[in-house]
Scaffold this motif. Structure first.
Motif, mmCIF file in Angstrom:
data_model
loop_
_atom_site.group_PDB
_atom_site.id
_atom_site.type_symbol
_atom_site.label_atom_id
_atom_site.label_comp_id
_atom_site.label_asym_id
_atom_site.label_seq_id
_atom_site.Cartn_x
_atom_site.Cartn_y
_atom_site.Cartn_z
ATOM 1 N N ASP A 1 0.822 -1.200 0.000
ATOM 2 C CA ASP A 1 0.000 0.000 0.000
ATOM 3 C C ASP A 1 0.857 1.251 0.000
ATOM 4 O OD1 ASP A 1 -2.224 -1.574 0.013
ATOM 5 O OD2 ASP A 1 -2.626 -1.349 2.167
ATOM 6 N N GLU A 2 1.896 1.265 0.827
ATOM 7 C CA GLU A 2 2.768 2.433 0.898
ATOM 8 C C GLU A 2 3.493 2.673 -0.422
ATOM 9 O OE1 GLU A 2 3.418 4.810 3.300
ATOM 10 O OE2 GLU A 2 1.600 3.987 4.190
ATOM 11 N N LEU A 3 4.016 1.623 -1.020
ATOM 12 C CA LEU A 3 4.737 1.788 -2.271
ATOM 13 C C LEU A 3 3.819 2.251 -3.395
ATOM 14 C CD1 LEU A 3 7.072 -1.334 -2.174
ATOM 15 C CD2 LEU A 3 7.682 1.044 -1.734
ATOM 16 N N SER A 4 2.642 1.682 -3.489
ATOM 17 C CA SER A 4 1.734 2.066 -4.559
ATOM 18 C C SER A 4 1.219 3.481 -4.355
ATOM 19 C CB SER A 4 0.570 1.088 -4.657
ATOM 20 O OG SER A 4 -0.207 1.125 -3.480
ATOM 21 N N ASP B 1 3.295 7.184 -7.943
ATOM 22 C CA ASP B 1 2.967 8.215 -8.921
ATOM 23 C C ASP B 1 3.874 9.437 -8.796
ATOM 24 O OD1 ASP B 1 0.938 6.614 -9.801
ATOM 25 O OD2 ASP B 1 -0.598 7.587 -8.566
ATOM 26 N N TYR B 2 4.442 9.669 -7.630
ATOM 27 C CA TYR B 2 5.262 10.854 -7.402
ATOM 28 C C TYR B 2 6.738 10.652 -7.737
ATOM 29 C CZ TYR B 2 1.153 12.429 -4.895
ATOM 30 O OH TYR B 2 -0.116 12.780 -4.565
ATOM 31 N N ILE B 3 7.127 9.434 -7.991
ATOM 32 C CA ILE B 3 8.535 9.135 -8.229
ATOM 33 C C ILE B 3 8.835 9.200 -9.721
ATOM 34 C CG2 ILE B 3 10.330 7.365 -8.058
ATOM 35 C CD1 ILE B 3 8.911 6.347 -5.578
ATOM 36 N N ASP B 4 9.871 9.975 -10.069
ATOM 37 C CA ASP B 4 10.347 10.036 -11.441
ATOM 38 C C ASP B 4 11.819 9.656 -11.393
ATOM 39 O OD1 ASP B 4 10.683 10.432 -14.103
ATOM 40 O OD2 ASP B 4 10.633 12.619 -14.025
ATOM 41 N N GLU C 1 14.598 12.208 -12.643
ATOM 42 C CA GLU C 1 14.846 13.346 -11.767
ATOM 43 C C GLU C 1 15.669 12.932 -10.558
ATOM 44 O OE1 GLU C 1 11.718 15.854 -10.339
ATOM 45 O OE2 GLU C 1 10.831 15.924 -12.317
ATOM 46 N N GLY C 2 15.381 11.791 -10.017
ATOM 47 C CA GLY C 2 16.088 11.321 -8.840
ATOM 48 C C GLY C 2 17.570 11.147 -9.103
ATOM 49 N N ASP C 3 17.943 10.680 -10.305
ATOM 50 C CA ASP C 3 19.349 10.505 -10.634
ATOM 51 C C ASP C 3 20.069 11.841 -10.703
ATOM 52 O OD1 ASP C 3 18.920 7.807 -10.747
ATOM 53 O OD2 ASP C 3 18.699 7.737 -12.927
ATOM 54 N N GLU C 4 19.439 12.851 -11.296
ATOM 55 C CA GLU C 4 20.062 14.167 -11.390
ATOM 56 C C GLU C 4 20.246 14.776 -10.009
ATOM 57 O OE1 GLU C 4 17.618 16.432 -13.976
ATOM 58 O OE2 GLU C 4 18.073 15.226 -15.734
#
Length: 70
Positions: free
Chosen positions: A43-46, A50-53, A56-59
């Protein structure tokens, strides 16, 4: 008069908690913990997926590393 009664009630409750140990059903507790943990994680991961890209996280990580080295 009120303070004495209140203190006596707190003492009684504390004594009951200290000396009266309720029966624990460890098998039921284990089932509850195992079942709820897997469901809760999914539930937490799902919820936040939607907010994780990933791009962007790598940059952001690279920027952080460069600032840290400077």
């Amino acid at each position: 008069m009120g303070r004495g009664r209140q203190k006596a009630k707190y003492t009684k409750v504390a004594r009951e908690l200290k000396y009266n140990v309720p029966e624990t059903n460890y098998e039921q507790l284990q089932r509850e913990l195992q079942g709820s943990r897997a469901e809760h994680q999914e539930d937490e991961l799902s919820k936040w997926a939607d907010y994780i890209d990933d791009e962007e996280g790598d940059e952001d990580a690279e920027d952080y590393d460069q600032r840290r080295l400077a």
